[in-house]
Design a protein around this motif. Structure first.
Motif, PDB file in Angstrom:
ATOM      1  N   VAL A   1       0.637  -1.127   0.021  1.00 14.67           N
ATOM      2  CA  VAL A   1      -0.137   0.034   0.050  1.00 14.67           C
ATOM      3  C   VAL A   1       0.791   1.309  -0.090  1.00 14.67           C
ATOM      4  O   VAL A   1       1.898   1.189   0.973  1.00 14.67           O
ATOM      5  N   ARG A   2       0.690   2.174  -1.034  1.00 17.74           N
ATOM      6  CA  ARG A   2       1.513   3.444  -1.315  1.00 17.74           C
ATOM      7  C   ARG A   2       0.629   4.414  -0.682  1.00 17.74           C
ATOM      8  O   ARG A   2      -0.512   4.809  -0.962  1.00 17.74           O
ATOM      9  N   VAL A   3       1.197   5.311   0.419  1.00 21.56           N
ATOM     10  CA  VAL A   3       0.653   6.286   0.887  1.00 21.56           C
ATOM     11  C   VAL A   3       0.598   7.912   0.167  1.00 21.56           C
ATOM     12  O   VAL A   3       1.724   7.692  -0.782  1.00 21.56           O
ATOM     13  N   ALA A   4       0.082   8.783   0.684  1.00 20.55           N
ATOM     14  CA  ALA A   4       0.220   9.952  -0.168  1.00 20.55           C
ATOM     15  C   ALA A   4       1.723  10.688  -0.129  1.00 20.55           C
ATOM     16  O   ALA A   4       2.193  11.161  -1.034  1.00 20.55           O
ATOM     17  N   ASN A   5       2.294  10.502   0.984  1.00 17.87           N
ATOM     18  CA  ASN A   5       3.870  10.887   1.133  1.00 17.87           C
ATOM     19  C   ASN A   5       4.921  10.058   0.379  1.00 17.87           C
ATOM     20  O   ASN A   5       5.892  10.344   0.533  1.00 17.87           O
ATOM     21  N   GLY A   6       4.408   8.953  -0.117  1.00 21.75           N
ATOM     22  CA  GLY A   6       5.430   8.068  -0.973  1.00 21.75           C
ATOM     23  C   GLY A   6       5.762   6.885  -0.421  1.00 21.75           C
ATOM     24  O   GLY A   6       6.356   5.935  -0.798  1.00 21.75           O
ATOM     25  N   HIS A   7       5.551   6.794   1.018  1.00 25.84           N
ATOM     26  CA  HIS A   7       5.898   5.538   1.710  1.00 25.84           C
ATOM     27  C   HIS A   7       5.154   4.204   1.282  1.00 25.84           C
ATOM     28  O   HIS A   7       4.085   4.523   0.841  1.00 25.84           O
ATOM     29  N   GLU A   8       5.823   3.066   1.348  1.00 27.48           N
ATOM     30  CA  GLU A   8       4.872   2.074   1.113  1.00 27.48           C
ATOM     31  C   GLU A   8       5.323   1.035   2.414  1.00 27.48           C
ATOM     32  O   GLU A   8       5.940   1.101   2.898  1.00 27.48           O
ATOM     33  N   PHE A   9       3.925   0.438   2.519  1.00 29.10           N
ATOM     34  CA  PHE A   9       3.802  -0.559   3.794  1.00 29.10           C
ATOM     35  C   PHE A   9       3.365  -2.031   3.252  1.00 29.10           C
ATOM     36  O   PHE A   9       2.649  -2.039   2.103  1.00 29.10           O
ATOM     37  N   LEU A  10       3.723  -2.652   3.804  1.00 34.04           N
ATOM     38  CA  LEU A  10       3.383  -4.461   3.833  1.00 34.04           C
ATOM     39  C   LEU A  10       2.199  -4.408   4.641  1.00 34.04           C
ATOM     40  O   LEU A  10       2.230  -4.263   5.745  1.00 34.04           O
ATOM     41  N   ALA A  11       0.933  -4.566   3.865  1.00 35.06           N
ATOM     42  CA  ALA A  11      -0.262  -4.651   4.773  1.00 35.06           C
ATOM     43  C   ALA A  11      -0.999  -5.849   4.492  1.00 35.06           C
ATOM     44  O   ALA A  11      -0.836  -6.680   3.462  1.00 35.06           O
ATOM     45  N   HIS A  12      -1.794  -6.286   5.583  1.00 36.39           N
ATOM     46  CA  HIS A  12      -2.565  -7.373   5.555  1.00 36.39           C
ATOM     47  C   HIS A  12      -4.081  -7.228   5.806  1.00 36.39           C
ATOM     48  O   HIS A  12      -4.273  -6.090   6.389  1.00 36.39           O
ATOM     49  N   ILE A  13      -4.995  -7.911   5.402  1.00 38.28           N
ATOM     50  CA  ILE A  13      -6.506  -7.681   5.565  1.00 38.28           C
ATOM     51  C   ILE A  13      -6.903  -7.661   6.976  1.00 38.28           C
ATOM     52  O   ILE A  13      -6.326  -8.879   7.592  1.00 38.28           O
ATOM     53  N   SER A  14      -7.813  -7.021   7.655  1.00 41.88           N
ATOM     54  CA  SER A  14      -8.107  -7.305   8.862  1.00 41.88           C
ATOM     55  C   SER A  14      -9.363  -8.359   8.869  1.00 41.88           C
ATOM     56  O   SER A  14      -9.777  -8.713   7.885  1.00 41.88           O
ATOM     57  N   GLY A  15      -9.425  -8.722  10.062  1.00 43.68           N
ATOM     58  CA  GLY A  15     -10.209 -10.063  10.268  1.00 43.68           C
ATOM     59  C   GLY A  15     -11.782  -9.712   9.800  1.00 43.68           C
ATOM     60  O   GLY A  15     -12.471 -10.773   9.222  1.00 43.68           O
TER      61      GLY A  15
ATOM     62  N   PRO B   1       3.137   1.516  15.747  1.00 46.00           N
ATOM     63  CA  PRO B   1       4.105   2.455  15.917  1.00 46.00           C
ATOM     64  C   PRO B   1       5.352   1.607  16.476  1.00 46.00           C
ATOM     65  O   PRO B   1       6.170   2.314  16.281  1.00 46.00           O
ATOM     66  N   TYR B   2       5.133   0.484  16.551  1.00 44.15           N
ATOM     67  CA  TYR B   2       6.231  -0.357  16.835  1.00 44.15           C
ATOM     68  C   TYR B   2       7.157  -0.899  15.520  1.00 44.15           C
ATOM     69  O   TYR B   2       8.314  -1.106  15.618  1.00 44.15           O
ATOM     70  N   ASP B   3       6.486  -1.191  14.585  1.00 46.41           N
ATOM     71  CA  ASP B   3       7.092  -1.303  13.173  1.00 46.41           C
ATOM     72  C   ASP B   3       6.300  -0.347  12.275  1.00 46.41           C
ATOM     73  O   ASP B   3       5.463  -0.982  11.644  1.00 46.41           O
ATOM     74  N   MET B   4       6.950   0.327  11.585  1.00 44.05           N
ATOM     75  CA  MET B   4       6.444   1.524  10.656  1.00 44.05           C
ATOM     76  C   MET B   4       6.623   0.841   9.176  1.00 44.05           C
ATOM     77  O   MET B   4       6.496   1.736   8.373  1.00 44.05           O
ATOM     78  N   THR B   5       6.993  -0.322   9.148  1.00 47.81           N
ATOM     79  CA  THR B   5       6.784  -0.922   7.715  1.00 47.81           C
ATOM     80  C   THR B   5       5.716  -1.897   7.319  1.00 47.81           C
ATOM     81  O   THR B   5       5.595  -2.232   6.319  1.00 47.81           O
ATOM     82  N   LYS B   6       4.932  -2.104   8.495  1.00 51.13           N
ATOM     83  CA  LYS B   6       3.752  -3.138   8.189  1.00 51.13           C
ATOM     84  C   LYS B   6       2.485  -2.367   8.799  1.00 51.13           C
ATOM     85  O   LYS B   6       2.352  -1.631   9.629  1.00 51.13           O
ATOM     86  N   ALA B   7       1.450  -2.670   7.935  1.00 52.67           N
ATOM     87  CA  ALA B   7       0.131  -2.133   8.362  1.00 52.67           C
ATOM     88  C   ALA B   7      -0.999  -3.218   8.328  1.00 52.67           C
ATOM     89  O   ALA B   7      -0.613  -4.259   7.557  1.00 52.67           O
ATOM     90  N   ARG B   8      -2.158  -2.720   8.631  1.00 54.92           N
ATOM     91  CA  ARG B   8      -3.457  -3.591   8.612  1.00 54.92           C
ATOM     92  C   ARG B   8      -4.460  -2.759   7.940  1.00 54.92           C
ATOM     93  O   ARG B   8      -4.808  -1.774   8.190  1.00 54.92           O
ATOM     94  N   ILE B   9      -5.056  -3.634   6.827  1.00 56.15           N
ATOM     95  CA  ILE B   9      -5.821  -2.866   5.901  1.00 56.15           C
ATOM     96  C   ILE B   9      -7.462  -2.926   6.783  1.00 56.15           C
ATOM     97  O   ILE B   9      -7.707  -4.216   6.802  1.00 56.15           O
ATOM     98  N   THR B  10      -8.043  -1.868   7.102  1.00 56.50           N
ATOM     99  CA  THR B  10      -9.327  -1.932   7.772  1.00 56.50           C
ATOM    100  C   THR B  10     -10.433  -1.674   6.882  1.00 56.50           C
ATOM    101  O   THR B  10     -11.625  -1.808   7.299  1.00 56.50           O
ATOM    102  N   PHE B  11     -10.321  -0.952   5.805  1.00 56.02           N
ATOM    103  CA  PHE B  11     -11.609  -0.404   5.162  1.00 56.02           C
ATOM    104  C   PHE B  11     -11.308  -0.136   3.713  1.00 56.02           C
ATOM    105  O   PHE B  11     -10.230   0.464   3.407  1.00 56.02           O
ATOM    106  N   ARG B  12     -12.077  -0.440   2.863  1.00 58.33           N
ATOM    107  CA  ARG B  12     -11.808  -0.271   1.331  1.00 58.33           C
ATOM    108  C   ARG B  12     -12.911   1.009   1.091  1.00 58.33           C
ATOM    109  O   ARG B  12     -13.864   0.984   1.359  1.00 58.33           O
ATOM    110  N   LEU B  13     -12.056   2.133   0.591  1.00 58.31           N
ATOM    111  CA  LEU B  13     -12.664   3.148   0.308  1.00 58.31           C
ATOM    112  C   LEU B  13     -13.539   3.562  -1.054  1.00 58.31           C
ATOM    113  O   LEU B  13     -14.446   4.189  -1.126  1.00 58.31           O
ATOM    114  N   ASN B  14     -13.175   2.428  -2.025  1.00 55.80           N
ATOM    115  CA  ASN B  14     -13.807   2.739  -3.383  1.00 55.80           C
ATOM    116  C   ASN B  14     -15.171   2.084  -3.193  1.00 55.80           C
ATOM    117  O   ASN B  14     -15.328   1.147  -2.682  1.00 55.80           O
TER     118      ASN B  14
END
Length: 116
Positions: A68-82, A103-116
């Motif tokens: 997942v790429r955010v507006a400031n250019g960073h990319e995260f490795l993300a998984h889908i929430s339950g 905040p402990y690992d700024m390279t990983k994320a959880r996808i919580t909502f699809r906006l489209n």
């Protein structure tokens, strides 16, 4: 010599019904009652918690993992929430999503909502 049929030791003392009865749970011990509702801590509570951001899915990886790429250019490795897995919400490249970054690992994320 045979033992009498009910000789397993002394009889336990019976409760005196005249005294005060314990209150609370049925086990009789005084335990503090804990609330069954647990609240999720947010960043406003103690300054520590997930950071919510919006981004765009840039790559679909194996095992329901995404880049997942955010507006400031960073990319995260993300998984889908339950909840998204439970509802069979599918994501493809180009979908706008809401993510929570730990905040402990700024390279990983959880996808919580699809906006489209």
């Amino acid at each position: 010599m045979a033992n009498p049929p009910n000789s397993r030791g002394p009889k336990p003392q019976q409760r005196n019904n005249n005294g005060p009865r314990p209150t609370g749970n049925s086990r009789g011990g005084a335990r503090p009652s804990a609330s069954p509702i647990k609240q999720k801590k947010t960043a406003e509570d103690d300054g520590e918690g997930e950071i919510e951001m919006e981004g765009v899915v840039s790559a679909v990886l194996a095992g329901t993992m995404f880049r997942v790429r955010v507006a400031n250019g960073h990319e995260f490795l993300a998984h889908i929430s339950g909840k998204m897995r439970k509802r069979f919400i599918r994501l493809v490249v180009g979908d706008r999503v809401k993510i929570e970054v730990s905040p402990y690992d700024m390279t990983k994320a959880r996808i919580t909502f699809r906006l489209n």
